[in-house]
Design an enzyme around this catalytic site. Structure first.
Site, PDB file in Angstrom:
ATOM      1  N   ASN A 281       0.846  -1.197   0.000  1.00 53.72           N
ATOM      2  CA  ASN A 281       0.000   0.000   0.000  1.00 53.72           C
ATOM      3  C   ASN A 281       0.877   1.240   0.000  1.00 53.72           C
ATOM      4  OD1 ASN A 281      -2.669   1.504   0.715  1.00 53.72           O
ATOM      5  ND2 ASN A 281      -1.208   2.205   2.250  1.00 53.72           N
ATOM      6  N   GLU A 282       0.828   2.008  -1.071  1.00 52.46           N
ATOM      7  CA  GLU A 282       1.472   3.325  -1.134  1.00 52.46           C
ATOM      8  C   GLU A 282       2.956   3.290  -0.788  1.00 52.46           C
ATOM      9  OE1 GLU A 282      -0.568   6.429   0.916  1.00 52.46           O
ATOM     10  OE2 GLU A 282      -2.476   6.063  -0.085  1.00 52.46           O
TER      11      GLU A 282
END
Length: 846
Positions: A399-400
């Site tokens: 995630n990110e």
């Protein structure tokens, strides 16, 4: 709202040609209607829309779980709140001592060998010194204003307890107000026996309604009483499930008819130590979210330090997430950590054994979701009450991440292991935390090179960005990875924000062959515990309400259609404006020194200079934060805790100029913020050097307080070093120089399209769904040409409209959809769409 120049230009759907139209003069009290034409190829066929196009993203942010969707009413039920979660926390947070009838004793949160279990380490130790009829114990204050009760409803109390009193310890459990004057139910009376942990329970029937009750647990006699997992649960949960979900919140999510639910995050997935509990590692707080911590009996589950600054219990765990997805008729899409941090952190864990363990944990997760009840992890699912598989068909890794090369090296290992055992699972990657920049570009390059099936994009931008980027996905490779827009929102909850999002969603649907999934974020926010805004659904301890964005998302999510119908639109758009404004200096959690500020027009004419030898009287604070003073002939901001400390100088009509300044970081977390094009507190540009914990540089544009990133790249600022910063502004083009070298440039020349549309087909209903967004002050008089197709004379129309500055709040929700039947529909008909509106028209074909 800022005004923009209107020009006659093309606004296109799939294909189109320009139509030049008259533009009303600015300044009229009631803007004249603008003319548009929507041409629909009703017999044509555009991209199929994925059945799972729209869903929801749940992250435990803003107390979305504990104190929110998870229905537990006792805060800090297992006394695990610690300073590692939040510096203000203790094991007794939300608890206080209470005595009745002269009772006495002491309470303390204790972690010793008498604990309930290895994962649930801290408990309440009650030393009782009562005499006579006296009782002593602890009072819990719940969330928000207290514990919410409804008259006539049942509430189940439970506790784990042990006592060294030979004859047992009597417990009196009550629901009452803070002062003890009002009881909201008959007491539950229990007796604790024996010095080993046992579970005790009882049920209340509320006799009154309140949002401010307290739970009191009082004991009689003497000796040492130990309590843990003190719980009060409403019987009336969503779908009536034990250890379940708060009904009103779950029902609002269900009303969206989401086709998937992404969980458990978000930033809390890939932050922390990356470790969990093992015999080798021992127990560690502030670790990344790991699914095995969250299943089994609730008293045996961990709690954790939440990334967003509070403690999270895992009462709402992976089993409950899967069950909720099934109850919604939605696909579960779990996100697992890839051992590379994100969300403003830059660290890749270089531990092959740990990587192999996490990969195996992910394989075990798929078995937990899909394996037969005879498999190792399928058996654990069955033991929790669900022998049937949950039907997981997609999973996201990471995630990110801000380190795309390190992330992709690990992602490929996860994907290859998953595909080897479960070839039917779609393994989803991501493109970092923003919509542009070096990280984004490199992530996409690696995703394409490695044949990734789907890429999760995230971005939070201003309304103007969304109105300027409706065509973002028009140019994406139709044969490349599919896009999941997993997190997005316009940066407020007003109607104007929701309309900008709606306009953008027409572009998502038009590009349904590229964008196959989309989810607004965040989903939930407790109004008294907010770390992030905007949010889709707001709540306190007894009320919930949908934001304006919720109403718009619901309209799109419940009226998707099966296939895009080719259409075009022609009419007025907003031309870009030159960068215009004064100059500014700012910092973010950093002390910095500025000197020798100079502004020169493009032809070399001096406009402004300040070496601060005469003080700083020419500078005006905009943000009202920080501590600014002239020190040794330079302008210094010395508060390392203050954020956005903007001061302004110059003329807000300036354009086509060069700004130069010398900047030195003195101390703190980040670097410099140099403003240009500054108009007021909410409208400016700034060059952010050393931002995001001194990892990245970027130019951000603020429009009405909402910021959009225009350019971004890795960047670090050294403490004590003086930098020469120059910003050259020419029309819409800006060039940035750092120590005389070009650092970057951009052209803020995007065209704003406040009128947007898309048409889809509902095959089963034999309807065309005409979706029109008019995000401007003027009415939009629109000719809709459906071509050579027979349609009914009447149609169902749903409109969301109002004051663009309005919000839905706890006390009033003025923005709601209005549905009506309209007449005069035909192959060609005219409709005037209200200012600041989104309109869906379902046209019945014959």
């Amino acid at each position: 709202m800022r005004t923009h120049r209107l020009v006659a230009a093309l606004v296109t759907g799939l294909v189109g040609t320009a139509l030049y139209v008259a533009v009303p003069a600015r300044g009229a009290d009631t803007p004249a209607a603008l003319d548009y034409t929507i041409t629909v190829d009703a017999k044509g066929s555009g991209p199929a829309i994925d059945p799972d196009m729209y869903g929801v993203f749940f992250e435990d942010i803003n107390r979305a779980a504990d104190g929110g969707l998870y229905a537990e009413l006792v805060q800090n039920r297992s006394f695990e709140y610690l300073p590692v979660d939040n510096r203000a926390y203790t094991g007794l947070t939300s608890w206080s001592a209470i005595a009745s009838a002269g009772g006495s004793g002491s309470i303390a949160a204790v972690d010793d060998a008498a604990r309930l279990n290895e994962r649930n380490r801290t408990y309440l130790k009650v030393a009782l010194t009562n005499t006579g009829e006296g009782t002593y114990g602890a009072l819990n204050s719940g969330y928000n204003t207290g514990i919410a009760l409804q008259a006539g409803k049942r509430y189940d109390f439970s506790v784990w307890a042990r006592t060294d009193a030979a004859t047992g310890t009597p417990l009196t459990v009550t629901l009452r107000d803070q002062g003890g004057l009002t009881a909201y139910a008959a007491p539950v009376r229990l007796t604790v026996h024996g010095d080993t942990w046992r579970a005790y329970s009882g049920t209340f029937v509320a006799t009154g309604t309140t949002d401010a009750a307290r739970l009191a647990v009082e004991a009689g006699g003497t000796g040492t009483l130990r309590l843990d997992m003190v719980s009060l649960f409403p019987r009336d949960t969503f779908m009536g499930r034990p250890n379940g979900l708060r009904r009103d919140l779950a029902e609002k999510i269900a009303a969206l008819e989401p086709r998937f639910i992404r969980f458990p995050g978000g930033c809390l997935v890939n932050t922390g130590s990356m470790y969990g509990y093992t015999a080798e590692d021992g127990w560690q707080r502030a670790r990344s979210y790991q699914w095995k911590d969250t299943i089994g009996p609730v008293e045996q589950r961990a709690t954790n330090a939440n990334f967003w600054g509070y403690n999270q219990s895992y009462g709402l765990g992976y089993y409950e997430y899967f069950q909720f997805a099934e109850d919604l008729g939605a696909k579960p899409v779990p996100v697992v950590p890839a051992l590379v941090t994100g969300c403003g952190q830059n660290r890749a864990v270089d531990d092959e054994a740990l990587l192999r363990r996490h990969i195996q944990d992910t394989l075990d997760l798929i078995e937990f979701a899909n394996g037969p009840a005879t498999s190792t992890w399928g058996a654990k699912r069955a033991a929790m009450g669900h022998p049937r598989p949950f039907g997981l068909d997609r999973i996201e890794v990471g995630n990110e991440e801000n380190l795309p090369d390190a992330f992709m090296a690990r992602f490929v290992q996860f994907r290859d292991a998953i595909k080897a055992r479960y070839p039917g699972i779609t393994v989803i990657s991501n493109s970092g935390p923003d919509d542009i920049g070096t990280t984004f570009d490199r992530a996409w390059e690696l995703n394409r090179a490695n044949g990734v099936e789907m890429v999760d994009e995230h971005y939070y931008n201003s309304p103007s960005w969304f109105l300027q980027n409706n065509r973002r996905y028009d140019s994406y490779d139709r044969n490349g990875p599919k896009v999941w827009l997993g997190e997005y929102a316009s940066q407020d909850n007003k109607l104007s924000n929701a309309l900008a999002e709606a306009a953008y969603m027409t572009g998502l649907e038009r590009n349904a062959d590229v964008v196959t999934m989309a989810s607004y974020a965040p989903l939930l926010a407790n109004i008294d515990y907010v770390q992030w805004r905007p949010d889709l659904i707001w709540f306190d301890n007894d009320q919930s309400w949908g934001s304006v964005s919720y109403e718009v998302q619901k309209l799109f999510m419940t009226n998707v259609g099966d296939r895009v119908v080719p259409s075009t639109v022609r009419g007025a758009v907003r031309a870009p404006e030159p960068v215009t404004g004064a100059v500014g200096l700012s910092t973010w959690r950093t002390a910095a020194r500025y000197d020798d500020v100079a502004v020169t027009s493009a032809d070399g004419t001096p406009l402004f200079s300040d070496d601060f030898s005469a003080g700083a009287d020419r500078w005006t604070p905009l943000a009202g934060r920080g501590t600014w003073s002239v020190v040794d002939g330079a302008y210094v901001q010395s508060d390392t805790s203050a954020e956005n400390t903007m001061v302004e100088a110059g003329d807000e009509s300036w354009r086509d100029y060069d700004l130069s300044v010398k900047a030195t970081k003195l101390s703190g977390a980040e670097g410099f913020l140099v403003g240009f094009g500054v108009r007021d507190t909410g409208n400016y540009y700034w060059w952010n050097l050393g931002g995001w914990n001194n990892t990245q540089g970027a130019v951000e544009k603020a429009v009405d307080g909402a910021k959009t990133t225009l350019i971004a790249k890795p960047n670090t600022i050294e403490t004590g070093r003086t930098y020469d910063i120059t910003v050259q502004v020419r029309g819409t083009t800006v060039t940035l120089l750092l120590d005389g070298q070009v650092w970057g440039s951009f052209d803020d020349d995007a065209v704003t399209e406040p009128f947007a549309q898309v048409v889809t087909r509902d095959v089963a209903a034999r309807q065309l769904i005409v979706k029109v967004v008019n995000a401007q002050d003027a009415p939009a008089r629109t000719t809709i040409d459906l071509g050579d197709v027979r349609v009914a004379n009447t149609a169902r129309m749903t409109v969301i409209s109002g004051d663009p500055e309005q919000l839905n709040t706890r006390t009033a929700q003025p923005i709601k959809p209005v549905t009506s039947t309209i007449k005069g529909v035909g192959g060609t008909f005219t409709r005037t769409f209200e200012p600041h509106s989104v309109t869906f028209i379902r046209v019945q074909t014959r």
